[in-house]
Every structure is written in C-alpha cells, then in structure tokens.
Design a protein around this motif. Structure first.
Motif, PDB file in Angstrom:
ATOM      1  N   LEU A 113       0.839  -1.361   0.240  1.00 10.53           N
ATOM      2  CA  LEU A 113       0.423   0.182   0.415  1.00 10.53           C
ATOM      3  C   LEU A 113       0.883   1.369  -0.061  1.00 10.53           C
ATOM      4  CD1 LEU A 113      -2.972  -1.011   2.042  1.00 10.53           C
ATOM      5  CD2 LEU A 113      -2.249  -0.948  -0.030  1.00 10.53           C
ATOM      6  N   GLY A 114       1.691   1.291   0.669  1.00  5.59           N
ATOM      7  CA  GLY A 114       2.672   2.198   0.928  1.00  5.59           C
ATOM      8  C   GLY A 114       2.367   3.581   1.288  1.00  5.59           C
ATOM      9  N   GLY A 115       3.176   4.152   1.298  1.00  2.00           N
ATOM     10  CA  GLY A 115       3.101   5.614   2.402  1.00  2.00           C
ATOM     11  C   GLY A 115       2.313   5.457   3.628  1.00  2.00           C
ATOM     12  N   THR A 116       1.944   6.045   4.077  1.00  2.00           N
ATOM     13  CA  THR A 116       2.009   6.203   5.672  1.00  2.00           C
ATOM     14  C   THR A 116       1.273   5.127   6.304  1.00  2.00           C
ATOM     15  OG1 THR A 116      -0.727   7.134   5.020  1.00  2.00           O
ATOM     16  CG2 THR A 116       1.319   8.581   5.070  1.00  2.00           C
ATOM     17  N   ALA A 117       0.869   4.024   5.557  1.00  2.00           N
ATOM     18  CA  ALA A 117       0.161   2.212   5.615  1.00  2.00           C
ATOM     19  C   ALA A 117       1.166   1.870   6.917  1.00  2.00           C
ATOM     20  CB  ALA A 117       0.007   1.320   4.763  1.00  2.00           C
ATOM     21  N   ARG A 118       0.457   1.325   8.000  1.00  2.00           N
ATOM     22  CA  ARG A 118       1.495   1.115   8.682  1.00  2.00           C
ATOM     23  C   ARG A 118       0.582  -0.042   9.226  1.00  2.00           C
ATOM     24  NH1 ARG A 118      -2.230   3.907  11.507  1.00  2.00           N
ATOM     25  NH2 ARG A 118      -1.969   4.367  13.394  1.00  2.00           N
ATOM     26  N   VAL A 119       1.197  -0.991  10.278  1.00  2.00           N
ATOM     27  CA  VAL A 119       0.880  -2.013  10.874  1.00  2.00           C
ATOM     28  C   VAL A 119       0.378  -1.970  12.360  1.00  2.00           C
ATOM     29  CG1 VAL A 119       1.258  -5.011  12.086  1.00  2.00           C
ATOM     30  CG2 VAL A 119       1.637  -3.830   9.019  1.00  2.00           C
ATOM     31  N   GLU A 120      -0.499  -2.006  12.753  1.00  2.00           N
ATOM     32  CA  GLU A 120      -0.634  -2.521  14.532  1.00  2.00           C
ATOM     33  C   GLU A 120      -1.274  -3.963  14.906  1.00  2.00           C
ATOM     34  OE1 GLU A 120      -3.918   0.276  16.017  1.00  2.00           O
ATOM     35  OE2 GLU A 120      -3.050   2.042  14.700  1.00  2.00           O
ATOM     36  N   ASP A 121      -0.268  -4.331  16.198  1.00  2.00           N
ATOM     37  CA  ASP A 121      -0.466  -5.357  16.417  1.00  2.00           C
ATOM     38  C   ASP A 121      -2.075  -5.125  17.519  1.00  2.00           C
ATOM     39  OD1 ASP A 121      -0.220  -7.531  18.002  1.00  2.00           O
ATOM     40  OD2 ASP A 121       1.439  -7.858  18.725  1.00  2.00           O
ATOM     41  N   LYS A 122      -3.197  -5.381  16.814  1.00  2.00           N
ATOM     42  CA  LYS A 122      -4.114  -5.882  17.411  1.00  2.00           C
ATOM     43  C   LYS A 122      -4.430  -7.444  18.327  1.00  2.00           C
ATOM     44  CE  LYS A 122      -5.328  -1.628  16.935  1.00  2.00           C
ATOM     45  NZ  LYS A 122      -5.993  -0.763  18.511  1.00  2.00           N
ATOM     46  N   SER A 123      -2.991  -7.969  19.006  1.00  2.00           N
ATOM     47  CA  SER A 123      -3.588  -9.474  19.281  1.00  2.00           C
ATOM     48  C   SER A 123      -4.064  -9.354  20.738  1.00  2.00           C
ATOM     49  CB  SER A 123      -1.987 -10.235  19.359  1.00  2.00           C
ATOM     50  OG  SER A 123      -1.624 -10.462  18.108  1.00  2.00           O
ATOM     51  N   MET A 124      -5.061 -10.309  21.118  1.00  2.00           N
ATOM     52  CA  MET A 124      -5.041 -11.083  22.902  1.00  2.00           C
ATOM     53  C   MET A 124      -3.516 -10.894  23.239  1.00  2.00           C
ATOM     54  SD  MET A 124      -6.763 -13.926  24.527  1.00  2.00           S
ATOM     55  CE  MET A 124      -8.578 -13.583  24.025  1.00  2.00           C
ATOM     56  N   ARG A 125      -3.648  -9.962  24.322  1.00  2.00           N
ATOM     57  CA  ARG A 125      -2.120  -9.883  25.646  1.00  2.00           C
ATOM     58  C   ARG A 125      -2.835 -10.743  26.287  1.00  2.00           C
ATOM     59  NH1 ARG A 125       0.960  -8.955  22.814  1.00  2.00           N
ATOM     60  NH2 ARG A 125       1.820  -6.903  21.218  1.00  2.00           N
ATOM     61  N   VAL A 126      -1.650 -11.229  27.024  1.00  2.00           N
ATOM     62  CA  VAL A 126      -1.407 -11.677  28.395  1.00  2.00           C
ATOM     63  C   VAL A 126       0.006 -11.919  28.543  1.00  2.00           C
ATOM     64  CG1 VAL A 126      -3.320 -13.846  27.519  1.00  2.00           C
ATOM     65  CG2 VAL A 126      -0.686 -13.915  26.873  1.00  2.00           C
ATOM     66  N   PRO A 127       0.121 -12.233  30.558  1.00  2.00           N
ATOM     67  CA  PRO A 127       0.947 -12.107  31.082  1.00  2.00           C
ATOM     68  C   PRO A 127       2.317 -13.540  30.600  1.00  2.00           C
ATOM     69  CG  PRO A 127      -0.222 -12.470  32.777  1.00  2.00           C
ATOM     70  CD  PRO A 127      -1.125 -12.555  31.158  1.00  2.00           C
ATOM     71  N   ASP A 128       3.277 -13.078  30.572  1.00  2.00           N
ATOM     72  CA  ASP A 128       4.747 -13.938  30.132  1.00  2.00           C
ATOM     73  C   ASP A 128       3.901 -15.213  30.265  1.00  2.00           C
ATOM     74  OD1 ASP A 128       5.353 -12.328  28.061  1.00  2.00           O
ATOM     75  OD2 ASP A 128       6.364 -11.950  29.679  1.00  2.00           O
ATOM     76  N   ARG A 129       4.230 -15.487  31.648  1.00  2.00           N
ATOM     77  CA  ARG A 129       3.706 -17.089  32.763  1.00  2.00           C
ATOM     78  C   ARG A 129       2.789 -17.445  31.763  1.00  2.00           C
ATOM     79  NH1 ARG A 129      -0.339 -16.527  35.654  1.00  2.00           N
ATOM     80  NH2 ARG A 129      -1.026 -14.618  36.338  1.00  2.00           N
ATOM     81  N   VAL A 130       1.361 -16.979  31.305  1.00  2.00           N
ATOM     82  CA  VAL A 130       0.117 -16.671  31.406  1.00  2.00           C
ATOM     83  C   VAL A 130       0.630 -17.512  29.949  1.00  2.00           C
ATOM     84  CG1 VAL A 130      -2.197 -16.919  30.162  1.00  2.00           C
ATOM     85  CG2 VAL A 130      -1.435 -15.937  31.775  1.00  2.00           C
ATOM     86  N   LEU A 131       1.342 -17.041  29.587  1.00  2.00           N
ATOM     87  CA  LEU A 131       2.078 -17.409  27.444  1.00  2.00           C
ATOM     88  C   LEU A 131       2.557 -18.769  27.743  1.00  2.00           C
ATOM     89  CD1 LEU A 131       1.712 -16.860  24.119  1.00  2.00           C
ATOM     90  CD2 LEU A 131       4.408 -16.371  25.105  1.00  2.00           C
ATOM     91  N   LEU A 132       3.454 -19.140  28.120  1.00  2.00           N
ATOM     92  CA  LEU A 132       4.305 -20.463  28.821  1.00  2.00           C
ATOM     93  C   LEU A 132       3.662 -21.205  29.480  1.00  2.00           C
ATOM     94  CD1 LEU A 132       7.659 -18.610  30.487  1.00  2.00           C
ATOM     95  CD2 LEU A 132       7.368 -19.988  28.622  1.00  2.00           C
ATOM     96  N   GLU A 133       2.892 -20.773  30.514  1.00  2.00           N
ATOM     97  CA  GLU A 133       1.374 -22.008  30.858  1.00  2.00           C
ATOM     98  C   GLU A 133       1.000 -22.463  29.322  1.00  2.00           C
ATOM     99  OE1 GLU A 133      -0.788 -20.508  34.414  1.00  2.00           O
ATOM    100  OE2 GLU A 133       0.561 -20.438  35.197  1.00  2.00           O
ATOM    101  N   LEU A 134       0.120 -21.358  28.660  1.00  2.00           N
ATOM    102  CA  LEU A 134      -1.016 -22.459  27.217  1.00  2.00           C
ATOM    103  C   LEU A 134       0.376 -23.079  26.535  1.00  2.00           C
ATOM    104  CD1 LEU A 134      -2.607 -18.667  26.515  1.00  2.00           C
ATOM    105  CD2 LEU A 134      -3.742 -21.379  27.442  1.00  2.00           C
TER     106      LEU A 134
END
Length: 185
Positions: A113-134
């Motif tokens: 798309l060029g120009g001012t196109a950008r990426v925003e991370d809208k992923s679900m956020r969890v604490p690191d310990r929860v990520l590791l437990e999952l």
C-alpha cells in the motif's frame, strides 16, 4: 473379523483466561503439523540459549521467541479464537484496510500500500507466565500427555538408586537371609 473402536475428540479444548474470556483449541491435531510448529518454537528458544536474564537479551530475538510461541498456539486454536489471539491490522489514512494472523503478512500488505500504511498489533495480550502455561498445556494436550503414553513401556526409565551410600562392611550374620522374591528352601 476384528473390530476396534477408537476415541476421537470432537469438542474443542477450552482455556479460560478470567476476564479476557476463553480460547478454544481444536479437538485433535495431526502429528506432523503439531511437530513442525513445535519445532519452530524450540528453534526460536534455542536462539536465546540458556540465558535467563531477559534484560540482557537482544529484544529482536526475544520478540522472535514470543512470536513463534504465539503463532504456534494460534495454529492450534479454532478460527474464532485464533482471530482474537493473533490480529495484525493494516491501517492507512486512519482506516483498517485489512487484518492478518501473521505480522509478516500484514507488513507485506502495508508495504504494498505504501505511503502512510502501517501495522498495528491488536492481538490478545496475556502475561508471559500465562503464555508459557498455555504452551505447556498444549504440549500435554497434543503431544501425548493426558491419557496417552509418550513412549512405549519398553522405553521406561530405570528405577532410581536408593538413597544413601552402599555399605562396605561384611555382614556379621553367618546365616543366610531371605531375599525378596525368593523363597527359603
């Protein structure tokens, strides 16, 4: 003629994350898909080495490790949960143009798309310990934990050694003693 019934799970596994809601994981996965995804996670973790102090790590390497764990987990989720878990939005002129479950694909689209196109991370956020437990939970679910053995019984570990040190002295008794498993004559 022989008949054997095999249990195949059809209901999704559910991870409850308090107020964040639930994540649904597919009932069964194919071994090769699971192993390929898990291999990518372990490769990323190997890049970190045995370093435990996260403040001394290269942030790009750490992001790669977390990203590979999140992608792996997302690959095991139902479509709806995966969309919440991993969501990268491509934004141009203040509007969402498209969204992807991969940062790389989202950045590719933004570059197109060029120009001012950008990426925003809208992923679900969890604490690191929860990520590791999952991650650990998913390995138990799909990697042979729960009610399935991970190795054949012939691959079992040897028994642990008894505590203490073996004695060097000879027995004071001159009488033969019974040994467990053998009967006296």
């Amino acid at each position: 003629m022989a008949t054997k019934d095999f249990a195949v799970r059809t209901e999704p596994h559910i991870a409850r994350l308090g107020e964040l809601g639930e994540l649904h994981f597919v009932a069964e996965v194919f071994g090769d898909e699971f192993l390929n995804g898990y291999h990518r996670v372990t490769e990323a973790q190997a890049a970190v080495g045995g370093q435990e102090d996260l403040t001394k790590m290269d942030p790009a390497v750490l992001r790669q490790v977390y990203g590979s764990m999140r992608e792996f987990l997302g690959s095991l989720m139902t479509q709806e949960s995966a969309e919440r878990w991993l969501r990268f939005e491509v934004i141009k002129a203040g509007k969402v143009v498209d969204h992807f479950r991969s940062r790389a694909k989202a950045e590719e689209k933004a570059a197109e798309l060029g120009g001012t196109a950008r990426v925003e991370d809208k992923s679900m956020r969890v604490p690191d310990r929860v990520l590791l437990e999952l991650l650990e939970w998913s390995v138990e679910l799909y990697g042979g934990g729960n009610d399935r053995p991970t190795t054949p019984s012939s691959g079992s570990s040897r028994a642990s050694r008894r505590a203490g040190t073996p004695g060097k002295a000879s027995s004071r008794s001159k009488v033969s003693t019974r040994t467990a498993g053998r009967s006296a004559r």
